[in-house]
Each structure stands twice: as structure tokens, then as C-alpha cells.
Design a protein around this motif. Structure first.
Motif, PDB file in Angstrom:
ATOM      1  N   ILE A   7     -27.400 -38.809   6.466  1.00 20.65           N
ATOM      2  CA  ILE A   7     -27.534 -40.012   5.633  1.00 20.65           C
ATOM      3  C   ILE A   7     -26.164 -40.581   5.273  1.00 20.65           C
ATOM      4  CG2 ILE A   7     -28.508 -40.968   3.513  1.00 20.65           C
ATOM      5  CD1 ILE A   7     -30.586 -39.977   5.551  1.00 20.65           C
ATOM      6  N   ALA A   8     -25.227 -39.697   4.948  1.00 20.71           N
ATOM      7  CA  ALA A   8     -23.862 -40.148   4.642  1.00 20.71           C
ATOM      8  C   ALA A   8     -23.143 -40.642   5.891  1.00 20.71           C
ATOM      9  CB  ALA A   8     -23.068 -39.014   4.000  1.00 20.71           C
ATOM     10  N   ASN A   9     -23.640 -40.209   7.063  1.00 20.67           N
ATOM     11  CA  ASN A   9     -23.090 -40.623   8.356  1.00 20.67           C
ATOM     12  C   ASN A   9     -21.622 -40.218   8.524  1.00 20.67           C
ATOM     13  OD1 ASN A   9     -23.271 -41.775  10.918  1.00 20.67           O
ATOM     14  ND2 ASN A   9     -22.564 -43.791  10.200  1.00 20.67           N
ATOM     15  N   LEU A  10     -21.332 -38.977   8.154  1.00 24.90           N
ATOM     16  CA  LEU A  10     -19.984 -38.447   8.373  1.00 24.90           C
ATOM     17  C   LEU A  10     -20.041 -36.924   8.445  1.00 24.90           C
ATOM     18  CD1 LEU A  10     -19.065 -37.289   5.320  1.00 24.90           C
ATOM     19  CD2 LEU A  10     -18.689 -39.699   4.919  1.00 24.90           C
ATOM     20  N   SER A  11     -18.989 -36.349   9.021  1.00 25.38           N
ATOM     21  CA  SER A  11     -18.893 -34.899   9.121  1.00 25.38           C
ATOM     22  C   SER A  11     -18.055 -34.367   7.964  1.00 25.38           C
ATOM     23  CB  SER A  11     -18.243 -34.502  10.456  1.00 25.38           C
ATOM     24  OG  SER A  11     -19.092 -34.843  11.523  1.00 25.38           O
ATOM     25  N   VAL A  12     -18.494 -33.261   7.388  1.00 23.53           N
ATOM     26  CA  VAL A  12     -17.776 -32.652   6.273  1.00 23.53           C
ATOM     27  C   VAL A  12     -17.624 -31.164   6.530  1.00 23.53           C
ATOM     28  CG1 VAL A  12     -18.628 -34.310   4.570  1.00 23.53           C
ATOM     29  CG2 VAL A  12     -19.913 -32.208   4.978  1.00 23.53           C
ATOM     30  N   ASN A  13     -16.687 -30.565   5.828  1.00 20.27           N
ATOM     31  CA  ASN A  13     -16.539 -29.116   5.871  1.00 20.27           C
ATOM     32  C   ASN A  13     -17.570 -28.515   4.922  1.00 20.27           C
ATOM     33  OD1 ASN A  13     -15.663 -26.397   5.383  1.00 20.27           O
ATOM     34  ND2 ASN A  13     -13.677 -26.959   6.236  1.00 20.27           N
ATOM     35  N   ALA A  14     -18.536 -27.791   5.493  1.00 29.24           N
ATOM     36  CA  ALA A  14     -19.630 -27.237   4.686  1.00 29.24           C
ATOM     37  C   ALA A  14     -19.112 -26.321   3.586  1.00 29.24           C
ATOM     38  CB  ALA A  14     -20.603 -26.482   5.589  1.00 29.24           C
ATOM     39  N   LEU A  15     -18.052 -25.567   3.874  1.00 30.38           N
ATOM     40  CA  LEU A  15     -17.504 -24.636   2.888  1.00 30.38           C
ATOM     41  C   LEU A  15     -16.897 -25.377   1.690  1.00 30.38           C
ATOM     42  CD1 LEU A  15     -15.840 -21.996   5.242  1.00 30.38           C
ATOM     43  CD2 LEU A  15     -18.042 -21.842   4.057  1.00 30.38           C
ATOM     44  N   VAL A  16     -16.309 -26.561   1.975  1.00 28.24           N
ATOM     45  CA  VAL A  16     -15.732 -27.365   0.883  1.00 28.24           C
ATOM     46  C   VAL A  16     -16.834 -27.884  -0.030  1.00 28.24           C
ATOM     47  CG1 VAL A  16     -14.469 -29.482   0.328  1.00 28.24           C
ATOM     48  CG2 VAL A  16     -13.676 -28.017   2.180  1.00 28.24           C
ATOM     49  N   ILE A  17     -17.946 -28.354   0.576  1.00 21.20           N
ATOM     50  CA  ILE A  17     -19.069 -28.857  -0.231  1.00 21.20           C
ATOM     51  C   ILE A  17     -19.672 -27.735  -1.063  1.00 21.20           C
ATOM     52  CG2 ILE A  17     -21.341 -29.938  -0.161  1.00 21.20           C
ATOM     53  CD1 ILE A  17     -19.110 -31.838   0.581  1.00 21.20           C
ATOM     54  N   ILE A  18     -19.822 -26.550  -0.446  1.00 23.09           N
ATOM     55  CA  ILE A  18     -20.344 -25.388  -1.195  1.00 23.09           C
ATOM     56  C   ILE A  18     -19.391 -25.039  -2.337  1.00 23.09           C
ATOM     57  CG2 ILE A  18     -20.824 -22.908  -1.042  1.00 23.09           C
ATOM     58  CD1 ILE A  18     -21.863 -23.426   1.806  1.00 23.09           C
ATOM     59  N   ALA A  19     -18.084 -25.137  -2.067  1.00 24.23           N
ATOM     60  CA  ALA A  19     -17.086 -24.853  -3.102  1.00 24.23           C
ATOM     61  C   ALA A  19     -17.174 -25.866  -4.247  1.00 24.23           C
ATOM     62  CB  ALA A  19     -15.686 -24.868  -2.500  1.00 24.23           C
ATOM     63  N   LEU A  20     -17.405 -27.152  -3.910  1.00 29.09           N
ATOM     64  CA  LEU A  20     -17.569 -28.177  -4.952  1.00 29.09           C
ATOM     65  C   LEU A  20     -18.790 -27.856  -5.822  1.00 29.09           C
ATOM     66  CD1 LEU A  20     -16.844 -31.555  -3.096  1.00 29.09           C
ATOM     67  CD2 LEU A  20     -15.430 -30.423  -4.795  1.00 29.09           C
ATOM     68  N   GLY A  21     -19.886 -27.454  -5.143  1.00 28.04           N
ATOM     69  CA  GLY A  21     -21.072 -27.035  -5.884  1.00 28.04           C
ATOM     70  C   GLY A  21     -20.783 -25.827  -6.748  1.00 28.04           C
ATOM     71  N   GLY A  22     -19.966 -24.918  -6.222  1.00 27.75           N
ATOM     72  CA  GLY A  22     -19.581 -23.725  -6.974  1.00 27.75           C
ATOM     73  C   GLY A  22     -18.785 -24.061  -8.219  1.00 27.75           C
ATOM     74  N   VAL A  23     -17.881 -25.046  -8.105  1.00 30.55           N
ATOM     75  CA  VAL A  23     -17.080 -25.482  -9.259  1.00 30.55           C
ATOM     76  C   VAL A  23     -17.979 -26.053 -10.346  1.00 30.55           C
ATOM     77  CG1 VAL A  23     -15.372 -27.179 -10.043  1.00 30.55           C
ATOM     78  CG2 VAL A  23     -14.967 -25.889  -7.943  1.00 30.55           C
ATOM     79  N   VAL A  24     -18.937 -26.897  -9.922  1.00 31.51           N
ATOM     80  CA  VAL A  24     -19.873 -27.502 -10.880  1.00 31.51           C
ATOM     81  C   VAL A  24     -20.746 -26.418 -11.517  1.00 31.51           C
ATOM     82  CG1 VAL A  24     -21.833 -29.067 -11.134  1.00 31.51           C
ATOM     83  CG2 VAL A  24     -19.879 -29.739  -9.723  1.00 31.51           C
ATOM     84  N   GLY A  25     -21.218 -25.483 -10.701  1.00 35.75           N
ATOM     85  CA  GLY A  25     -22.015 -24.375 -11.221  1.00 35.75           C
ATOM     86  C   GLY A  25     -21.225 -23.504 -12.175  1.00 35.75           C
ATOM     87  N   LEU A  26     -19.948 -23.272 -11.856  1.00 38.16           N
ATOM     88  CA  LEU A  26     -19.062 -22.488 -12.723  1.00 38.16           C
ATOM     89  C   LEU A  26     -18.934 -23.156 -14.094  1.00 38.16           C
ATOM     90  CD1 LEU A  26     -16.983 -20.051 -12.711  1.00 38.16           C
ATOM     91  CD2 LEU A  26     -15.248 -21.773 -12.209  1.00 38.16           C
ATOM     92  N   LEU A  27     -18.702 -24.472 -14.074  1.00 37.41           N
ATOM     93  CA  LEU A  27     -18.592 -25.222 -15.324  1.00 37.41           C
ATOM     94  C   LEU A  27     -19.919 -25.201 -16.088  1.00 37.41           C
ATOM     95  CD1 LEU A  27     -16.551 -28.310 -14.081  1.00 37.41           C
ATOM     96  CD2 LEU A  27     -15.712 -26.425 -15.455  1.00 37.41           C
ATOM     97  N   SER A  28     -21.011 -25.303 -15.328  1.00 38.50           N
ATOM     98  CA  SER A  28     -22.342 -25.264 -15.938  1.00 38.50           C
ATOM     99  C   SER A  28     -22.569 -23.943 -16.658  1.00 38.50           C
ATOM    100  CB  SER A  28     -23.413 -25.475 -14.865  1.00 38.50           C
ATOM    101  OG  SER A  28     -24.699 -25.345 -15.406  1.00 38.50           O
ATOM    102  N   GLY A  29     -22.233 -22.844 -15.998  1.00 34.10           N
ATOM    103  CA  GLY A  29     -22.409 -21.525 -16.606  1.00 34.10           C
ATOM    104  C   GLY A  29     -21.476 -21.277 -17.765  1.00 34.10           C
ATOM    105  N   MET A  30     -20.237 -21.781 -17.671  1.00 34.12           N
ATOM    106  CA  MET A  30     -19.248 -21.558 -18.722  1.00 34.12           C
ATOM    107  C   MET A  30     -19.539 -22.368 -19.977  1.00 34.12           C
ATOM    108  SD  MET A  30     -15.638 -21.474 -16.631  1.00 34.12           S
ATOM    109  CE  MET A  30     -14.653 -21.566 -18.124  1.00 34.12           C
TER     110      MET A  30
END
Length: 304
Positions: free
Chosen positions: A7-30
Motif C-alpha cells: 500500500i505504501a508502495n515502497l521497500s523498507v527494512n523490516a527490522l527497522v520497522i520492528i525496532a520502531l514498533g519496539g520503541v513505541v512499545g517500550l514507551l508504552s510499557g514505561m
């Protein structure tokens, strides 16, 4: 590890996106926040189109809310009647939000609108949080205690007609108040991809006068169903929901939330709040700079 987002019509580094989700989750938990209000800006910084970032973030919030709702239901801290009214308002708001989204999209201003709304919202939240945190730290240093606030709904809420009893929340108020509150959060969810908990929870406490025990569970209950409705509306109308992106974010956020929860148990809440306010203000400043700078590519071509 590159992955194509259809849908975004671009290639991304899956690990970077997972890491971004991890940062948000970290903040959510903290910090005990949903984190949705930081997901969309971080995706935009990475290069995801704002429309796709906002629509996909809402679907990620849906997945992240499920476990929280189940836990609160088991504890009996969900006011289903209040939640039903909030959901009704949220669905109406989501419908209005989709119309606004399509209108701004048709005139080519949706990206700018999302950016401006985020700068105003994050700036306001960051300033209020910083003020409250500094007051709490001063009280901590001096040994004084803030005077406890009496639980009472706002006079405007008390003036509304057609009162209902909300037994779990200990309220006897008009359903129009939570309905309008639901409409407002539904519009925000559609336009910005946020759950709306950062606005919903304070409003439920200070405007509606709900008990603290039932606020978080009822808020999550409303967020779960409204983000589901928003995702479906986006998928059917704007067609901006990228489920691959949402799945990667969800994987990271679930993991990050577990780590963040452990960290929160070792640090004083006053220091956590001041840290979160600094993060929110930095993100707002970065988005404001992005709105002011001239982009490298002035024109874009969209193939239909």
C-alpha cells in the motif's frame, strides 16, 4: 532485510520497522500510554507516506489493545454501558473523520494537515506534561503533597439533559457527554491513527468524573472497537491501510511493552513523566521543522 509494503508502495527494512514498533512499545510499557501518538510521526520520519502511516497505525493500536482489554475485563474494571456510549460516539466520529480525510486528500492537503495537527497536539500535551512533572518533582524535593482533587463531573456535563446511571463508574450523568467525547476521539483516530487514550483518559477523569479504577479499562475497551471501525473505514474508502506494516509494528510493540513494563518498576514515576514530556516535545519540534523546510521533491506523481 528489505520488505515491500504494497500500500505504501515502497521497500523498507523490516527490522527497522520492528525496532520502531519496539520503541513505541517500550514507551508504552514505561509510561502507561498507548504510544499511538508517537507511532505515526516516527513512521513519517522514516519515509512512510503520512496517509499510510496514520491509517496503518490505527490498525496496530487495535492489536495492541486486545490483551489490555481482556485483562481489565477479567478484573471487572470495564464500564460496559459507558464504553458502549463512547464506542457509539467513536464510530460516528470515525465516519466524520473519513469524510474529512477524503476531502483533504482530494485537495492535496492531507499530509500538511496531519503534520500541523500533530505539532499542535504533541506540543500541547508535552507542555502540560512537563508542567505537571516539574510541579511533582518540586513537591517531591520539598516534601509537600498536592491537594487531592475531589471527584466531580464538570458543570457543563451536569447541565446536559437525559441522565443515565453508570453504576460501574459511579455516575448519574447525561449520555450526551460521553457520546460527544467519543465523537472527538473517533475523528482524531481516523485523521492521526491514534487510539486517543491520552485525551480520553484525562477527559473521563476531569470532565465526566469517573472513578480511577474504571477509567483505564473503559478507555481501552472504547479504543479497541473504535480503532477496529476506523481500520475498516480506511480500508474501504481511503485504501491506505498497509497490514504488512501494521503487523511488523505490532511484533515490535508487544516485545517492547514487556521490556518497558520492567523498566517502569525500577524508576520513580515523576522522572518517567518528565522524560516522556521531553520526548514528546522533541518529536513535535522535529515535525514542526519538517513542515517549515522545503522538500527535495516539490512535485509528486500519483498513478491511478
Amino acid at each position: 532485510m528489505d520488505l515491500y509494503l504494497p500500500i505504501a508502495n515502497l521497500s523498507v527494512n523490516a527490522l527497522v520497522i520492528i525496532a520502531l514498533g519496539g520503541v513505541v512499545g517500550l514507551l508504552s510499557g514505561m509510561f502507561g500510554v498507548g504510544g499511538g501518538f508517537l507511532t505515526t510521526p516516527l513512521l513519517i520520519f522514516y519515509g512512510i507516506p503520512p496517509t499510510v502511516a496514520a491509517a496503518s497505525a490505527a490498525s496496530q493500536v487495535t492489536g495492541a489493545s486486545v490483551s489490555g482489554v481482556v485483562t481489565h475485563m477479567a478484573r471487572g474494571t470495564v464500564d460496559f454501558r459507558m464504553g458502549g456510549v463512547l464506542i457509539g460516539g467513536g464510530v460516528i466520529g470515525a465516519g466524520i473523520g473519513v469524510l474529512l480525510f477524503r476531502l483533504l486528500q482530494s485537495i492535496g492537503q492531507i499530509d500538511t494537515a496531519i503534520g500541523i495537527l500533530y505539532v499542535l497536539m504533541l506540543g500541547g500535551i508535552g507542555i502540560l506534561m512537563a508542567k505537571e512533572s516539574i510541579q511533582a518533582l518540586i513537591m517531591l524535593k520539598t516534601g509537600k503533597r498536592l491537594q487531592a482533587r475531589k471527584r466531580r463531573h464538570h458543570p457543563l456535563v451536569a447541565a446536559l439533559p437525559m441522565r443515565w446511571r453508570f453504576y460501574r463508574s459511579g455516575l448519574y450523568i447525561s449520555p450526551l457527554a460521553p457520546l460527544l467525547l467519543g465523537v472527538a476521539t473517533g475523528i482524531l483516530t481516523t485523521l492521526l491513527g491514534v487510539g486517543g487514550g491520552f485525551i480520553l483518559v484525562p477527559a473521563m477523569l476531569y470532565l465526566l468524573g469517573m472513578t480511577t479504577q474504571s477509567v483505564v479499562g473503559t478507555s481501552l475497551f472504547q479504543i479497541l472497537f473504535v480503532t477496529m471501525a476506523t481500520t475498516m473505514m480506511h480500508a474501504m474508502t481511503t485504501k491506505a491501510v498497509d497490514l504488512v506494516l501494521a503487523l511488523l509494528l505490532l511484533i515490535g510493540s508487544v516485545t517492547g511493552a514487556q521490556i518497558g513494563t520492567r523498566i517502569s518498576m525500577t524508576v520513580r514515576p515523576e522522572y518517567l513523566r518528565i522524560l516522556l514530556s521531553v520526548i514528546v516535545l522533541l518529536v513535535a519540534a522535529r515535525m514542526a521543522l519538517g513542515l517549515g523546510f522545503r522538500p527535495d521533491e516539490i512535485y509528486t506523481v500519483e498513478v491511478r
